[in-house]
Design a protein around this motif. Structure first.
Motif, short mmCIF file in Angstrom:
data_model
loop_
_atom_site.label_atom_id
_atom_site.label_comp_id
_atom_site.label_asym_id
_atom_site.label_seq_id
_atom_site.Cartn_x
_atom_site.Cartn_y
_atom_site.Cartn_z
N LEU A 1 19.89 -12.02 -3.99
CA LEU A 1 18.58 -11.70 -3.41
C LEU A 1 17.48 -12.57 -3.98
N TYR A 2 17.74 -13.25 -5.07
CA TYR A 2 16.72 -14.10 -5.71
C TYR A 2 16.74 -15.46 -5.04
N THR A 3 16.23 -15.51 -3.84
CA THR A 3 16.16 -16.75 -3.07
C THR A 3 14.72 -17.22 -3.01
N LYS A 4 14.54 -18.36 -2.41
CA LYS A 4 13.20 -18.91 -2.28
C LYS A 4 12.31 -17.97 -1.48
N TYR A 5 11.07 -17.84 -1.94
CA TYR A 5 10.05 -16.96 -1.36
C TYR A 5 10.29 -15.49 -1.66
N ALA A 6 11.34 -15.16 -2.39
CA ALA A 6 11.50 -13.77 -2.82
C ALA A 6 10.43 -13.45 -3.85
N ARG A 7 9.92 -12.21 -3.84
CA ARG A 7 8.84 -11.82 -4.74
C ARG A 7 9.37 -10.90 -5.83
N PRO B 1 12.36 -7.78 -12.19
CA PRO B 1 12.58 -6.83 -11.08
C PRO B 1 12.01 -7.36 -9.78
N LEU B 2 12.75 -7.11 -8.71
CA LEU B 2 12.32 -7.55 -7.38
C LEU B 2 11.21 -6.64 -6.84
N ARG B 3 10.39 -7.24 -6.01
CA ARG B 3 9.30 -6.47 -5.39
C ARG B 3 9.77 -5.93 -4.03
N ASN B 4 9.33 -4.72 -3.71
CA ASN B 4 9.71 -4.10 -2.44
C ASN B 4 9.02 -4.80 -1.28
N PRO B 5 9.61 -4.73 -0.08
CA PRO B 5 8.91 -5.28 1.10
C PRO B 5 7.58 -4.58 1.31
N ASP B 6 6.66 -5.31 1.92
CA ASP B 6 5.32 -4.74 2.13
C ASP B 6 5.35 -3.48 2.98
N ILE B 7 6.36 -3.37 3.84
CA ILE B 7 6.42 -2.19 4.71
C ILE B 7 6.66 -0.92 3.92
N LEU B 8 7.26 -1.06 2.71
CA LEU B 8 7.56 0.12 1.90
C LEU B 8 6.43 0.43 0.93
N ASN C 1 4.82 7.68 0.80
CA ASN C 1 4.49 9.01 0.27
C ASN C 1 5.40 9.42 -0.87
N ASP C 2 6.63 8.97 -0.83
CA ASP C 2 7.62 9.35 -1.83
C ASP C 2 8.11 8.09 -2.53
N LEU C 3 8.00 8.10 -3.85
CA LEU C 3 8.42 6.91 -4.60
C LEU C 3 9.91 6.67 -4.48
N THR C 4 10.69 7.73 -4.24
CA THR C 4 12.13 7.53 -4.12
C THR C 4 12.51 6.84 -2.81
N ALA C 5 11.56 6.69 -1.88
CA ALA C 5 11.84 5.96 -0.65
C ALA C 5 11.81 4.45 -0.87
N LEU C 6 11.34 4.01 -2.05
CA LEU C 6 11.31 2.58 -2.34
C LEU C 6 12.74 2.08 -2.53
N SER C 7 12.95 0.89 -2.03
CA SER C 7 14.29 0.33 -2.15
C SER C 7 14.59 -0.05 -3.59
N ALA D 1 16.59 -2.63 0.83
CA ALA D 1 15.78 -3.85 0.90
C ALA D 1 16.60 -5.00 1.51
N TYR D 2 17.87 -5.05 1.16
CA TYR D 2 18.74 -6.08 1.73
C TYR D 2 18.87 -5.87 3.25
N LEU D 3 19.08 -4.62 3.66
CA LEU D 3 19.18 -4.35 5.09
C LEU D 3 17.85 -4.63 5.80
N GLU D 4 16.76 -4.31 5.12
CA GLU D 4 15.46 -4.61 5.70
C GLU D 4 15.26 -6.11 5.85
N LYS D 5 15.78 -6.88 4.86
CA LYS D 5 15.68 -8.33 4.95
C LYS D 5 16.47 -8.86 6.14
#
Length: 1851
Positions: A6-12, A61-68, A72-78, A756-760
Motif C-alpha cells: 500500500l506504500y506506493t507513490k502518492y500514498a499519504r 501509519p497510513l492515512r485514511n481516504p478523505d471519504i472516511l 461518526n464512529d472511529l471504528t469505521a476508519l479503515s 482502505a484497499y478495497l476503497e482504493k
C-alpha cells in the motif's frame, strides 16, 4: 495483500511531530522492501526523508481516504491508530462543530466551552425511540440506548462519565438525567423527574467550584441511581458520593474559588433574612479570598442562590432548614477568620471578644469560652492519666481548618441524605439506571493523596472497561460464528495489586498510620523496601527520597509522600466535636448525632457515605469498643471498600461509557490542542478500545451493504441471486490472503486496512470510468466544435461556389443560346432537304410495293384453289376406305354373335325342360310386378305435386295479372294527372310573364329611390364626418381627463391596497397567534380535565367497597358481536343466554304486541285521514267564499293546496287499505296454527313477512313514489299557471291620485281605470273558466290514479296467493299491460300536438331512468337484507339446535316484522324527532357510545348522528323545553368525550366524531335563525330554524370540543406516521443505486436498502390514502380535510428535516436527490387528491430547500449569494448545520470549506430568525371550522333500523 504494497507513490502517511503530535505527508515514490528511507512531501510543500527505525523497521501509519474522514464512529476508519483518531476528532470538532463522536461502545465528548443549541426538548424528542447508530453521536443517544436496553433486556444500566476536570463530566451527566426525566416522565403526580433535576443545582452549589481548568468543576464523585417502575417511569432516585475535596474549604490555589455556595451567600448578604448571618463581601473572608478570583465571568451568584433555594424547596427542604444550612455555612466562613496570637513557640491564644469567633459561637449556639479554649488546647490521654496541652499557632490553625472541613463534610452528608429522602419512592423499584460522574485520570506537577485515590479508582474502572470491551468483541465473533483467537489487551491488574493487595501501598499506609511515631518519610522507606526492584510498575525518583512513581495504564505519575499520613488519618480533635455537640442549635446536633452509629463517619471518609448494597441489613447489637474501632478506619481503607462496592454495582449492570475530553487548557471555544487531546485519549481508554478493535476485525459490513458499495467491481456475470456467494467470489478474487477477512452469518469481517484497499480499488475503477466519461464528453465537445466549424466552412464554400456556379451558369446559358440558334438554322436547312428526298422516296416505294403485292396475291389465290381440290379428293378416298372396312367388321361380328347365340339357345332349351326354372321365373316376375307398382305410385305422387305446382302457378299468374291490371289503371290515372299538371304549367307560365312585367316596373322605381338614397347618403356622410371630427376632439379631451383620473385613482388604490394588505396580514397573524394560544390553552384544559377525570375515577375506585354477588357491566363497555342489528328489543336485553332460557309461554304476548301495534297504527291513520278530510272540506268552503270579483288579490296557491290535500287523502286511503290487507294476512297466518312454532323460520307468518319484505314492500314503495312524483308534477304545473296580475297596486294609485291636482288629469285617470277594470274582469273570467276546466281534468286524473292504485292492491293480494315464480311473472305482465294502456292513453291525448307527445315521451324516459336507478338501489338493499336474514336465520337455527326449549316468537318475529314499517317519504314531516326524557341515555348509548365507524356507521349518510341529534334538539326547542335541550346537549358532549377517551387512539373513531361534531355545529349555525347563516338555506330549511332558544353558547362549547377532537386526531395521525417518516423519506432508496453506502462502524446504522419490515415512501402514501379515504367516507368538510393534510405534511417535513440535521450520514448530494424525488411524489399525491391549494406543499418548503442546499455548488461567493436567496425558509443555524454536516459519499465530491461557511454566516448575520436548530414537530396549526351548510332536507332523513332507535319517532 501485504501492507507494504500500500506504500506506493502518492500514498499519504502520518509522521510524528513535536508540535502537532502527528503530521500528514505524501510519498514521492514507491516503497520497496528493505528501504531504510522514505521520500515524503509535507502538506505545506516541504520535502524530507523519513528514516525508518533500524530495529523495528516499522513503517509510518497510513492515512485514511478523505471519504472516511469525519466519520461518526472511529471504528469505521479503515486504519485504526492514534493519528487517525486524533485527526478525525479534530476535523469533526473544528470543521463540523461536532463535539460528540463514537469510538465503538464509547461516546467521546469534547468540551466546546460554548453554549450549543443541541440540548433542547426538541432534540430529546428527536432522539427518543431511535436506534443508537441511526442518529449522529450525542449524549441523548447513549441515554436512549440505556433506557431501551433496560426495558428490553430487563437489566439495570449504568452510564459511566469520566474525564479530566473541565472536560464536561458534570454537564454530560446532567443532560443524561434530563433526558431520562423528559422521556420517561414520573409514575405519580409528585414530579419526581423535576426533583431529580433539581438535585443538580444543590449538589453543584455545595460540591462544585471554580478551578484553573473549569469554572464549574465537580470536586466529588457521585453515582446517581434513577429508579423506574414496571412501566419504566421515574419513581425516585438515590445518590452516592465519593471523595469530597474537603481541603478546598480551607485552601484555594491561585485563580480558583471555594465551593459556589459560599459566594452565593456573600452575594445575597443584603437580603433581609440573611442579616443575622452578618455576612459581607467574599474578599472579607479568609476561606473565600485566597484564590483571588471571587467572580466568574457570566455568572451571577445572587441569581444562582435563588435557583439553589428553589431547588431546596422543591426537594422538601423547608425555609427553616434552609436557614439552618446557611447559618452553618456562614459559621464556617466566620471560623476561617478566627486569628491566633502566639505566646511562645508551643502555645497560642485567641484575643478576648474576638469578633469572628463570637459570630461563629452565636451562629453555632456554643459557648465562646469553651470554643476559644479548645481551639488553642488539646487533650492527651495516656494509660494512667489525662492532661491538657497547649498547641502552637500553626497547630491551632490546622485544627481550626480541620474543624471547618469536618463541619462542611457533615453538612454535605446531611444535604445528600435529605436529597435522597426527597427522591425516595414508596413504590417498589423495578429497575434503575445509574449515572456515574467521577473524576478522570489526573497528573499534576505535585501529586498528593487525592490524585493517588483518583488514579486508583480510574485503574479499577479501566479494568472493568477493558473486560467489557473484550467481552463484546467475543460475543460478536461467536454470534457471527467465525473463528477467533485470544486478543492481547492491556491488563492493569498488576497495578491494582500494587495499590490494594496485601502489603500494597494502601496496606502499608494504614499500617504506618497506626504507628505512634509514624511519618511520611518512614512510610516512603517501607515502600522502597517492599516494592522497589520487585515490581516493574513501581519506581523511585532519582533526586528524591520522599516520592514514588507508579506506572498507571495512562502514564507514569510521581506522588509526593508529604501529607499522605495526615490526609489518610483525617484527624479532628474530639474536644472540639464535643463542644459542637453541646450546642443549642438543633440542626447542628442533627449533623453529629449519628457519628458514633455510622459505619463511615466523615472524619474517616471523604464523602461521609459508603456504598451499601440495596438489600436491607438488620443491625446487630453493638459490642464494646466497636464504635471506636470503626472510628479508626482510615480514608484509604474506606475508599477502597466503597470502590469495591461500586465495581460490584457496575458489574451487575450493563455499562455505557462517556469519555469527556478537554480540548485546551485556556477554555477557548472550539480550539483543539493536539497534545492535550492525545494525553486524555491515552488516559481515558479510547486508544485502548481502538487497539482492541484493530487487533481483530474492526471493519464489518453486511452482505447487502458490501454488495451495494462494491457492485462497481463486479461484472454482470458475477452477480448471483445469492448475495452472500457473490460477495465471497468477489473477495476471493480481490484479496488473496484469506486471513484478512472472515465470513460471518450476516456480516463480512475485515482486518485493519482492508477496507482502505478495497476503497482504493473502487476509487481506481471509478477513476477509470470517470476518465472514460471525460474522454467521451470531451470528444463530444470537440466533435461539436468541429461540426460547428465544418458547418461554417461549408456555408462559406456554399456561397463561393454559388457565385462561381452562377457565373458558369450565365456562360452556359449564353453558349446554349448560340447553340440553339445554330441548331435551328442547321435544322431548317437539313429538314428542307430531307423533305425533298423523303417525298421522292415515298413515291418510288409506293410503286414498287404495289407491284410486289399484286404478284403475291395471285400466287396465294392459286395455292388456295389447289388445296380445295386436294381436300375434296382426299375426303372421298378416305370415305370409300372407311365404308369398306366397316362392312368387313360388321360381318365378322354377325358371324361371332350367331355362333354364341346358338350355344346359348342350346342351354336355354335344356333349362326350359326343368320345373325349377319356372319357379325362378315366377319369383322374378313377382319382384318386377312389385317394382312396377312402386313406380306407378311414385309417378302418381309426382303427378299430384306437378298438379299442385300448376295450380300455384295459375294462382300466381292470376295475381300477377291483377297486379298488372292495377298498374295499368294507376298509369292511366297518372296520365290524366300529367295532363292536368300540363295545364297548370301553362297557367303558371302566364303568371310568370305577368310577374316579370311587374318586376320591371319595380326595378325602375327602385332605381329612382336608389338615386335619391345616394344623394341623401352623401349629405348624411358629410354631416357625420363633421360630427366625427368634433367627437374625436371631445374623446381626446375625455380620454386625457380619464387617464389623469385613472392614474390618480390607481395610485390611491395601490397605496390603499398596500396598506390594507399589510394590515390584513398583520391582523391575520395576530388572529392566528390568538387562535393558536387559545387552542393551546384548550388543549391544556382538556389534558387537565382528563387528568381530573382519571383522578376522580381512581378516588371512586379507592372509596367504593366492592359488594359480593354479580356485578353488571356498564352498557357503554359492552361489545357488539354483530355489526347489524334489526330491532331495539334485542339491544335492550344485555344477556343473550338468559333471554334464550325464558319459558315459551312468556313469548306469545310479543306477537300480540305486534298485532296491537299494527292495529294502533291503522286507527291513527284513520284518525289522521278524518282530520285531513275535515280540514279539506273546511278549506274548500273557504275557497268558495273567497272567490268574488271584489277581491283585488286572489290566493294563487289555494288550488294547489286543495290538490295537495286531496293527494294526501288519497295516499292515506291507499295506506289504510294496504295496512288492513297486511293485518288480515297476519291474522290468518297466526290463526292457522296456535302453536309457538308459527313464527319459526319456514312458518306461514314468517314466509308472509319475508315475501312482503322482498316483493310487496318494494313494489308498493316504487308505485307510491311514482304516484307522488306525478302528483307533485301536476301540482307544480298548476302552480305555474297563474293569472298575470296587471292590476296596479292600490297604494301606488292613491299616491298618484294625491299627486294629481288637476281635475282633468283625475278624470282621464278615472276613465283609464274603468277601462282597465273591464279588461281585467274579462281576463279573470277567462282564466277562471280555464282553471275550472283544468281542475276537473286533474280530479278526473286523480280518480283514475286512485282506481289504478286499487287495482294494484288487488293485484298484489292476488299475487300473494301465487308461488314466487308465478308472482313475479304476473307482476311483470301487469306492469306491461299498465304501461301499454298508459302509452295508448297519452298517445290519443296528444295526437293533435306531436310536440307535447314528444315532451311527454322524454319525461317518461327520464322517469324510467330514475325508476331504474331506484330499482338498482332497492335491489342492493334487498340483497343486503337477505344476507342479514340468512345470518340471523343461521343463528336462530344454531340456537334451536343447542336448546330444547322453544324460542320466543318476539325474538325472531321482530327481526323480519320490523321492516314491515318501512319509512315513507311523507310530505308533512317537519324534520324533528321526538323521544321521551327517559330514553335520553338510550339515545346517547346507541347513537354515540355503541356506534362504531366500521360496520353500521360506514353505510349511513355522512353526518347522520349529527342530523339525528339536531332533529331531537329541534323538537325540544319546538316544545320550549329548556331543560331537555340542556340535558341532551350536555349528554351528547359528554358521550363524545367518553367515546374519544375510550377509543381515542383509533383514527377512524376520532375522524368520525370530528366530522359529526362539525356537522352538528354547522346545523346549529344553519338553523339558528341568524341572517348570516340563513342566506344559503332553501325556504323549506328556513322553516326549520330554531324558534325558542339561542344556542350560541353551546356552539362555542361544541367548537371547543371540535378543536380538542382535531388535536387528538392530529396526535393519532402523528403516532401512526412517526415510525414511517424517517425510514420512508430518508433511509429508503426510492431511486435505487443513487446513494452510496459508506463503511459502517460498530454502531450499526439502519441500512438504506429496504428490508421486509422497513417502511418505504409507498408506505407513507398508502397511509395518506387511508387517512384521506376515511375522512372523505365520514363526510368531513373539505376545508377541514385540507387543514388535516397540511398538518400531516408539516409533521412529515419537520421530522424529516430534524433527522436530516441530526444525521451526518444523510447530508450528501445523493440523499438530496432522494429527498427531492420523495417530495415530488408527495406533491403528485396532492395533485391527485386536488389538495394543492391546501397549503400542504408550502409546509415542505424547508425540507425542499435543505435538499436543494445539499445539491447546489458550494464554492464561490456567487454560490453563497444564491444559497442565501434560495434558503429563505431555513434559519441561519439550519443552513450552517447542513453545510457543516455535508459529507461526500464518493471521493469525487468535495467537502464544504470553512471559509465558505464563514461567508454564509456573514451574509446571514442581519437575518432575524429563530436561533432554534430543529423545527417544532409538535406544533399544531390553529384550526378553523368554516361554515358549511348542508343541502340535505331534514324531513327526508331516514333512520336506519340498524341503529336501534325505535323509541324515537319522526314529527
Amino acid at each position: 495483500m501485504a501492507v507494504s504494497e500500500l506504500y506506493t507513490k502518492y500514498a499519504r502517511v502520518w509522521i510524528p511531530d513535536p508540535e502537532e503530535v502527528w503530521k500528514s505527508a505524501e510519498l514521492l515514490k514507491d516503497y520497496k522492501q528493505g528501504d531504510k528511507v522514505i521520500q515524503l512531501r509535507l502538506e505545506e510543500g516541504k520535502e524530507l526523508e523519513y528514516c525508518l527505525d533500524p530495529k523495528t523497521k516499522e513503517l509510518p501509519p497510513l492515512r485514511n481516504p478523505d471519504i472516511l474522514v469525519g466519520e461518526n464512529d472511529l471504528t469505521a476508519l479503515s486504519y485504526l491508530h492514534e493519528p487517525a483518531v486524533l485527526h478525525n476528532l479534530k476535523v469533526r470538532f473544528i470543521d463540523s462543530k461536532l463535539i460528540y463522536t463514537y469510538c465503538g461502545i464509547v461516546l467521546v465528548a469534547i468540551n466546546p466551552y460554548e453554549q450549543l443549541p443541541i440540548y433542547g426538548e426538541d432534540i430529546i424528542n428527536a432522539y427518543s425511540g431511535q436506534n443508537m447508530g441511526d442518529m449522529d453521536p450525542h449524549i441523548f443517544a447513549v441515554a436512549e440506548e440505556a433506557y431501551k436496553q433496560m426495558a428490553r433486556d430487563e437489566r439495570n444500566q449504568s452510564i459511566i462519565v469520566s474525564g479530566e476536570s473541565g472536560a464536561g463530566k458534570t454537564v454530560s451527566a446532567k443532560y443524561a438525567m434530563r433526558y431520562f426525566a423528559t422521556v420517561s416522565g414520573s409514575a405519580s403526580e409528585a414530579n419526581v423527574e423535576e426533583k431529580v433535576l433539581a438535585s443538580n443545582p444543590i449538589m453543584e452549589s455545595i460540591g462544585n467550584a471554580k478551578t484553573t481548568r473549569n469554572d464549574n468543576s465537580s470536586r466529588f464523585g457521585k453515582y446517581i441511581e434513577i429508579g423506574f417502575d414496571k412501566r419504566y417511569r421515574i419513581i425516585g432516585a438515590n445518590m452516592r458520593t465519593y471523595l469530597l475535596e474537603k481541603s478546598r474549604v480551607v485552601f484555594q490555589a491561585e485563580e480558583e474559588r471555594n465551593y459556589h455556595i459560599f459566594y452565593q451567600l456573600c452575594a445575597s448578604a443584603a437580603l433581609p433574612e440573611f442579616k443575622t448571618l452578618r455576612l459581607g463581601n467574599a474578599n472579607y473572608f479568609h476561606y473565600t479570598k485566597q484564590g483571588g478570583s471571587p467572580v466568574i465571568d457570566g455568572i451571577d451568584d445572587a441569581k444562582e442562590m435563588v435557583h439553589t433555594r428553589q431547588a431546596c424547596t422543591l426537594l422538601g427542604i423547608n425555609d427553616l432548614y434552609q436557614m439552618g444550612i446557611f447559618r452553618i455555612l456562614a459559621g464556617i466562613l466566620h471560623l476561617g477568620n478566627v486569628g491566633f496570637t502566639s505566646r511562645d513557640a508551643d502555645s497560642c491564644t485567641i484575643p478576648q471578644k474576638h469578633e469572628p469567633l463570637t459570630i461563629f459561637c452565636d451562629l453555632m449556639g456554643v459557648e465562646y469560652q469553651e470554643m476559644s479554649h479548645w481551639l488553642c488546647h488539646r487533650k492527651l490521654a495516656t494509660a494512667s492519666e489525662t492532661y491538657i496541652k497547649p498547641i502552637s499557632k500553626l497547630q491551632a490553625i490546622n485544627a481550626r481548618d480541620a474543624l471547618a472541613k469536618h463541619i462542611y463534610a457533615k453538612l454535605f452528608n446531611w444535604i445528600v441524605d435529605h436529597v435522597n429522602k426527597a427522591l425516595h419512592s414508596t413504590i417498589k423499584q423495578h429497575s434503575f439506571i445509574g449515572v456515574l460522574d467521577i473524576y478522570g485520570f489526573e497528573t499534576f506537577e505535585i501529586n498528593s493523596f487525592e490524585q493517588f485515590c483518583i488514579n486508583y479508582a480510574n485503574e479499577k474502572l479501566q479494568q472493568q472497561f477493558n473486560m467489557h470491551v473484550f467481552k463484546l468483541e467475543q460475543e460478536e465473533y461467536m454470534k457471527e460464528q467465525i473463528p477467533w483467537t485470544l486478543i492481547d489487551f492491556y491488563d492493569n491488574q498488576p497495578c491494582i495489586n500494587l495499590i490494594e493487595a496485601k502489603l500494597g501501598i494502601l496496606d502499608l499506609l494504614d499500617e504506618e498510620c497506626k504507628m505512634p511515631k509514624g511519618s511520611d518519610d518512614s512510610w516512603a522507606q517501607k515502600l522502597y523496601n517492599t516494592h522497589l526492584k520487585k515490581c516493574a510498575l513501581f519506581e523511585k525518583p532519582r533526586m528524591s527520597n520522599k516520592a514514588f512513581i507508579i506506572q498507571h495504564f495512562a502514564d507514569k505519575v510521581e506522588y509526593q509522600c508529604e501529607g499522605f499520613l495526615e490526609k489518610n488519618k483525617d484527624t479532628v480533635y474530639e474536644e472540639q466535636i464535643k463542644v459542637l455537640k453541646s450546642s443549642k442549635f438543633k440542626m447542628l446536633l442533627e449533623l453529629f448525632q449519628d457519628e458514633e452509629k455510622a459505619l463511615s463517619p466523615t472524619s474517616a471518609t471523604p464523602s461521609g457515605r459508603t456504598l451499601l448494597s440495596r438489600t436491607a441489613v438488620k443491625p446487630a447489637k453493638a459490642k464494646p469498643g466497636q464504635a471506636s474501632k470503626e472510628h479508626k478506619k482510615t480514608v484509604g481503607h474506606q475508599f477502597r471498600n466503597s470502590l469495591h462496592l461500586l465495581m460490584e454495582t457496575l458489574n451487575a449492570t450493563t455499562p455505557h461509557y462517556v469519555r469527556c475530553i478537554k480540548p485546551n487548557d485556556f477554555k477557548f471555544p472550539f480550539t483543539f490542542d493536539e497534545k492535550r487531546a492525545v494525553q486524555q485519549l491515552r488516559a481515558c481508554g479510547v486508544l485502548e478500545t481502538i487497539r482492541i478493535s484493530a487487533a481483530g476485525f474492526p471493519s464489518r459490513w453486511t452482505y447487502q451493504e458490501f454488495f451495494s458499495r462494491y457492485r462497481v467491481l463486479m461484472k454482470q456475470k458475477d452477480v448471483l441471486s445469492d448475495r452472500k456467494q457473490t460477495c465471497k467470489n468477489l473477495l476471493e478474487n480481490l484479496i488473496l490472503n484469506k486471513d484478512k477477512y472472515q465470513f460471518g452469518k450476516t456480516k463480512i469481517f475485515f482486518r485493519a486496512g482492508q477496507v482502505a484497499y478495497l476503497e482504493k480499488i473502487r476509487a481506481d475503477k471509478l477513476r477509470v470510468a470517470c476518465i472514460r466519461i471525460q474522454k467521451t464528453i470531451r470528444g463530444w465537445l470537440m466533435r461539436k466544435k468541429y461540426l460547428r466549424m465544418r458547418k461554417a466552412a461549408i456555408t462559406i464554400q456554399r456561397y463561393v461556389r454559388g457565385y462561381q456556379a452562377r457565373c458558369y451558369a450565365k456562360f452556359l446559358r449564353r453558349t446554349r443560346a448560340a447553340i440553339i440558334i445554330q441548331k435551328f438554322q442547321r435544322m431548317y436547312v437539313v429538314r428542307k432537304r430531307y423533305h425533298l428526298m423523303r417525298a421522292a422516296t415515298i413515291v418510288l416505294q409506293s410503286l414498287l410495293r404495289g407491284y410486289i403485292a399484286r404478284n403475291k396475291y395471285q400466287q396465294m389465290l392459286r395455292e388456295h384453289k389447289a388445296i380445295i381440290i386436294q381436300k375434296h379428293v382426299r375426303g372421298w378416298l378416305a370415305r370409300v376406305c372407311y365404308h369398306r372396312s366397316l362392312k368387313a367388321i360388321v360381318y365378322l361380328q354377325c358371324c361371332y354373335r350367331r355362333m354364341m347365340a346358338k350355344r346359348e339357345l342350346k342351354k336355354l332349351k335344356i333349362e326350359a325342360r326343368s320345373v325349377e326354372r319356372y319357379k325362378k321365373l315366377n319369383i322374378g316376375m313377382e319382384n318386377k310386378i312389385m317394382q312396377l307398382q312402386r313406380k306407378v305410385d311414385e309417378q302418381n305422387k309426382d303427378y299430384k305435386s306437378l298438379l299442385e305446382k300448376l295450380t300455384n302457378l295459375e294462382t300466381t299468374y292470376s295475381t300477377e295479372t291483377e297486379k298488372l291490371r292495377s298498374d295499368v289503371e294507376r298509369l292511366r290515372i297518372s296520365e290524366e294527372e300529367a295532363k292536368n299538371a300540363t295545364n297548370r304549367v301553362n297557367t303558371l307560365q302566364e303568371e310568370i310573364t305577368r310577374l316579370r312585367k311587374e318586376l320591371h316596373q319595380t326595378q325602375s322605381e327602385k332605381k329612382t329611390i336608389e338615386e335619391w338614397a345616394d344623394k341623401y347618403k352623401q349629405e348624411t356622410e358629410q354631416l357625420v364626418s363633421e360630427l366625427k371630427e368634433q367627437n374625436t376632439l371631445l374623446k381626446k379631451e375625455k380620454e386625457e381627463l380619464n387617464r389623469r383620473i385613472h392614474d390618480q385613482a390607481k395610485e390611491m388604490t395601490e397605496t390603499m391596497e398596500k396598506k390594507l394588505v399589510e394590515e390584513t396580514k398583520q391582523l391575520e397573524l395576530d388572529l392566528n397567534d390568538e387562535r393558536l394560544r387559545y387552542q393551546n390553552l384548550l388543549n391544556e384544559f382538556s389534558r387537565l380535565e382528563e387528568r381530573y377525570e382519571d383522578l376522580k375515577d381512581e378516588v371512586n375506585l379507592m372509596v367504593s367497597i366492592p359488594k359480593p354477588g354479580h356485578k353488571r357491566t356498564d352498557s357503554t363497555h359492552s361489545s357488539n358481536e354483530s355489526e347489524y342489528t334489526f330491532s331495539s328489543e334485542i339491544t335492550e336485553t344485555e344477556d343473550l343466554p338468559l333471554r334464550m332460557e325464558e319459558p315459551s309461554e312468556k313469548k306469545a304476548p310479543l306477537d300480540m304486541s305486534l298485532f296491537l301495534k299494527l292495529q294502533k297504527r291503522v286507527t291513527e291513520l284513520e284518525q289522521e285521514k278524518q282530520s285531513l278530510q275535515d280540514e279539506l272540506d273546511r278549506k274548500e268552503e273557504q275557497a268558495l267564499r273567497t272567490k268574488t270579483r271584489e277581491e283585488e288579490e286572489r290566493p294563487p296557491m289555494r288550488g294547489a293546496e286543495l290538490e295537495y290535500e286531496s293527494l294526501k287523502r288519497q295516499e292515506l286511503e291507499s295506506e289504510n287499505k294496504k295496512l288492513k290487507n297486511e293485518l288480515n294476512e297476519l291474522q290468518k297466518a297466526l290463526l292457522e296454527k296456535s302453536s309457538p312454532e308459527v313464527t319459526a323460520p319456514g312458518a306461514p307468518a314468517y314466509r308472509v313477512l319475508l315475501e312482503q319484505l322482498t316483493s310487496v314492500s318494494e313494489e308498493l314503495e316504487v308505485r307510491k313514489e311514482e304516484v307522488l312524483i306525478l302528483r307533485s308534477q301536476l301540482v307544480s304545473q298548476k302552480e305555474a299557471i297563474q293569472p298575470k296580475n296587471t292590476m296596479t297596486d292600490s297604494t301606488i294609485l292613491l299616491e298618484d291620485v294625491q299627486k294629481m291636482k288637476d281635475k282633468g288629469e283625475i278624470a282621464q285617470a278615472y276613465i283609464g281605470l274603468k277601462e282597465t277594470n273591464r279588461l281585467l274582469e274579462s281576463q279573470l273570467q277567462s282564466q277562471k273558466k280555464s282553471h275550472d276546466n283544468e281542475l276537473e281534468a286533474l280530479r278526473g286524473e286523480i280518480q283514475s290514479l286512485k282506481e289504478e292504485n286499487n287495482r294494484q292492491q288487488q293485484l298484489l293480494a292476488q299475487n300473494l296467493q301465487l308461488p314466487p315464480e308465478a308472482r313475479i311473472e304476473a307482476s311483470l305482465q301487469h306492469e306491461i299491460t299498465r304501461l301499454t294502456n298508459e302509452n295508448l292513453f297519452y298517445e290519443e291525448l296528444y295526437a293533435d300536438d306531436p310536440m307535447k307527445y314528444q315532451s311527454y315521451r322524454i319525461s317518461l324516459y327520464k322517469r324510467m331512468i330514475d325508476l331504474m336507478e331506484q330499482l338498482e338501489k332497492q335491489d342492493k338493499t334487498v340483497r343486503k337484507l337477505k344476507k342479514q336474514l340468512k345470518v340471523f336465520a343461521k343463528k336462530i337455527g344454531e340456537l334451536e339446535v343447542g336448546q330444547m326449549e322453544n324460542i320466543s316468537p318476539g325474538q325472531i318475529i321482530d327481526e323480519p316484522i320490523r321492516p314491515v314499517n318501512i319509512p315513507r317519504k311523507e310530505k308533512d314531516f317537519q324534520g324533528m324527532l321526538e323521544y321521551k326524557k327517559d330514553d335520553e341515555p338510550k339515545l346517547v348509548k346507541y347513537l354515540i357510545l355503541d356506534l362504531k365507524p366500521r360496520g353500521v356507521a360506514v353505510n349511513l349518510i355522512p353526518g347522520l348522528p349529527a342530523y339525528i341529534l339536531f332533529m331531537c334538539v329541534r323538537h325540544a326547542d319546538y316544545l320550549n323545553d329548556d331543560q331537555k335541550v340542556r340535558s341532551l346537549l350536555t349528554s351528547t358532549i359528554n358521550g363524545i368525550k367518553k367515546v374519544l377517551k375510550k377509543r381515542g387512539d383509533d383514527f377512524e373513531t376520532v375522524s368520525f366524531w370530528l366530522s359529526n361534531t362539525c356537522r352538528f355545529l354547522h346545523c346549529l349555525k344553519q338553523y339558528s335563525g341568524e341572517e348570516g347563516f340563513m342566506k344559503h338555506n332553501t325556504p323549506r330549511q328556513n322553516e326549520h330554524c330554531l324558534t325558542n332558544f339561542d344556542l350560541a353558547e353551546y356552539r362555542q362549547v361544541l367548537s371547543d370540543l371540535a378543536i380538542q377532537i382535531y388535536q387528538q386526531l392530529i396526535r393519532v395521525l402523528e403516532n401512526i406516521l412517526q415510525p414511517m417518516i424517517v425510514s420512508g423519506m430518508l433511509e429508503h432508496e426510492t431511486i435505487q443505486g443513487v446513494s452510496g453506502v459508506k463503511p459502517p462502524g460498530l454502531r450499526k446504522r439502519t441500512s438504506s436498502i429496504a428490508d421486509e419490515g422497513t417502511y418505504t415512501l409507498d408506505s407513507i402514501i398508502r397511509q395518506l390514502n387511508t387517512f384521506h379515504f376515511v375522512m372523505c367516507q365520514h363526510g368531513m368538510d373539505p376545508e377541514l380535510i385540507k387543514q388535516v393534510i397540511k398538518q400531516t405534511f408539516y409533521i412529515t417535513g419537520a421530522v424529516t428535516l430534524n433527522n436530516l440535521l441530526l444525521r451526518k450520514d444523510m447530508c450528501s448530494w445523493s440523499k438530496g436527490m432522494q429527498i427531492r424525488y420523495n417530495v415530488s411524489q408527495l406533491e403528485e399525491w396532492l395533485r391527485d387528491k386536488n389538495l394543492m391549494n391546501s397549503g400542504a406543499k408550502e409546509t415542505l418548503e424547508p425540507l425542499i430547500q435543505a435538499a436543494q442546499l445539499l445539491q447546489v455548488k458550494k464554492k464561490t461567493d456567487e454560490d453563497a449569494e444564491a444559497i442565501c436567496s434560495m434558503c429563505n425558509a431555513l434559519t441561519t443555524a439550519q443552513i450552517v448545520k447542513v453545510l457543516n454536516l455535508y459529507t461526500p459519499v464518493n471521493e469525487f465530491e468535495e467537502r464544504v470549506s470553512i471559509s465558505f461557511i464563514r461567508t454564509i454566516q456573514m451574509r446571514l448575520r442581519d437575518r432575524k430568525d429563530s436561533p432554534q436548530l430543529l423545527m417544532d414537530a409538535k406544533h399544531i396549526f390553529p384550526v378553523t371550522f368554516p361554515f358549511n351548510p348542508s343541502s340535505l332536507a331534514l324531513e327526508t332523513i331516514q333512520i336506519p333500523a340498524s341503529l336501534g332507535l325505535a323509541f324515537i319517532s319522526r314529527v
